[in-house]
Design an enzyme around this catalytic site. Structure first.
Site, PDB file in Angstrom:
ATOM      1  N   SER A 126     128.319 130.827  21.761  1.00  0.00           N
ATOM      2  CA  SER A 126     128.376 129.926  20.630  1.00  0.00           C
ATOM      3  C   SER A 126     129.471 129.185  19.935  1.00  0.00           C
ATOM      4  O   SER A 126     129.515 128.059  19.305  1.00  0.00           O
ATOM      5  CB  SER A 126     127.601 130.841  19.331  1.00  0.00           C
ATOM      6  OG  SER A 126     128.337 131.638  18.677  1.00  0.00           O
TER       7      SER A 126
ATOM      8  N   LYS B  72     131.825 132.474  13.400  1.00  0.00           N
ATOM      9  CA  LYS B  72     131.578 131.211  13.486  1.00  0.00           C
ATOM     10  C   LYS B  72     133.005 130.411  12.742  1.00  0.00           C
ATOM     11  O   LYS B  72     133.763 131.125  12.102  1.00  0.00           O
ATOM     12  CB  LYS B  72     130.482 130.777  12.597  1.00  0.00           C
ATOM     13  CG  LYS B  72     129.125 131.480  12.880  1.00  0.00           C
ATOM     14  CD  LYS B  72     128.634 130.906  14.470  1.00  0.00           C
ATOM     15  CE  LYS B  72     127.202 131.642  14.672  1.00  0.00           C
ATOM     16  NZ  LYS B  72     126.840 131.249  16.166  1.00  0.00           N
TER      17      LYS B  72
END
Length: 395
Positions: free
Chosen positions: A52, A170
């Site tokens: 990701s 993230k």
């Protein structure tokens, strides 16, 4: 281990020599205590499990996560097995902690606050996924995280204490008090286009007049294509630099950022936060504008925005919330506004079309923040150790 080292030896008696076993025991206890303190208050090791964040971070990058950058968080679930996150090794679901003692969220002072575009490790705010024997409707959302080949329909969401949920990593795209929006894949913060991380990836539609040279693609680090649209049109997952390089190929007739043509079309608006298609018909590529809650700030509540802040009010900040006779009732009192108790953040993966992030589950509360991703200390792939990535700081 001598716990009475401050006492004087009045009789000047020779100290009794410790046995080898006792010395090893003392050294082991000291090592466990020291390592636990370092892991809790200074830094912790973390491994990248999914793509990701590619290509900023790669699968099997091993990181040090700095806890002193934002200030170390005091453990909220203090009764736990050392060096184990939430599940005992070699077991499926045996907890490695006890909820008999639960402490309130507290954080020691750090060197800085969480800033826009920092790469942050945090506890997943929506609950953990575990394998079960019965199908679960969260299947398609898990596909976004783990990929088609690794997910079957035998998962469900469970809930653990905040500091014992899975660690995610993230990039913080918006901090408390910001307003974020996404227009055709471009992120805007407070009305200004956000910088695009050099290692970020996005799906691009590439139309060609004849086949691309695979050797040249390898030289650019381009794999795929991952999807064929027709005989001359394909989708590639590219960094901005790779997309610009492909534009220079004489055989490339057209290249543009993909939206509905790609895998995102498989996921309807119900998967997108706040899961309210009546008032917010948002997608992962066209989203917002959305205000990010800030401690002490007050918002007016109405039917159009209650879905945005419902979970903040009830779950993260521990209030009761109901709708009665056309009014909102918070903790038994009718109100048309709410004042936030914590700061919140908006986290997104750099691999924008292959990331389960805030676009799907919303805000990250400050009490979920673990630390700042600091440095890659080890990395390996199919070809062995990636020497060029070792000891690289994370930006």
């Amino acid at each position: 281990m001598n716990l009475a080292f401050w006492k004087n030896n009045k009789d000047k008696q020779p100290k009794k020599k410790k046995s080898v076993a006792r010395e090893w025991l003392d050294a082991g206890i000291f090592a466990i205590i020291a390592a636990t303190l370092i892991r809790t208050f200074i830094f912790e090791a973390y491994t990248i499990p999914t793509p990701s964040m590619e290509k900023t971070l790669l699968v099997n990058d091993f990181l040090f996560v700095s806890k002193i950058s934002y200030g170390p968080r005091i453990p909220m679930t203090p009764l736990a097995v050392p060096f184990v996150h939430h599940t005992m090794p070699f077991t499926k679901n045996t907890p490695a902690f006890s909820e008999a003692v639960q402490w309130k969220y507290r954080r020691l002072p750090g060197f800085t606050d969480i800033k826009r575009y920092d790469v942050v490790v945090f506890n997943f705010p929506e609950g953990d996924t575990v394998a079960l024997d019965q199908p679960d409707p969260s299947y398609y959302r898990l596909v976004r995280l783990y990929g088609w080949s690794q997910v079957n329909n035998t998962y469900k969401i469970i809930h653990r204490p905040v500091d014992k949920t899975e660690n995610y990593i993230k990039r913080c795209m918006a901090e408390a008090g910001d307003t974020i929006s996404i227009v055709h894949g471009q992120v805007f913060v407070n009305g200004q286009a956000a910088p695009v991380p050099p290692g970020s990836q996005h799906n691009y539609v590439v139309e060609i007049s004849e086949p691309l040279n695979p050797t040249r693609l390898d030289d650019l680090g381009i794999s795929g294509p991952f999807q064929t649209i027709n005989a001359n049109t394909f989708e590639y997952n590219l960094t901005p630099a790779q997309a610009e390089a492909l534009k220079q190929f004489p055989v490339v007739k057209n290249i543009h950022m993909a939206e509905d043509e790609n895998i995102n079309a498989l996921f309807d608006m119900n998967d997108i936060f706040p899961h309210d298609t009546i008032h917010h018909r948002w997608t992962d590529e066209n989203f917002g504008p959305l205000y990010i809650p800030k401690k002490g700030a007050t918002v007016k509540l109405d039917d159009s925005n209650i879905s945005l802040y419902d979970r903040v009010i009830r779950v993260y900040e521990g209030n009761t919330l109901e709708r009665k006779d056309g009014k909102f009732i918070i903790n038994g009192q009718p109100t048309d506004s709410y004042t936030f108790k914590m700061n919140y953040y908006w986290m997104m993966g750099d691999n924008r079309n292959n990331s389960l992030d805030s676009r799907y589950w919303g805000f990250v509360p400050e009490d979920h923040v673990v630390g700042k991703a600091w440095m890659i200390w080890m990395s390996y792939g199919e070809g062995g150790i990636r020497w060029s990535r070792l000891f690289r700081t994370i930006k």
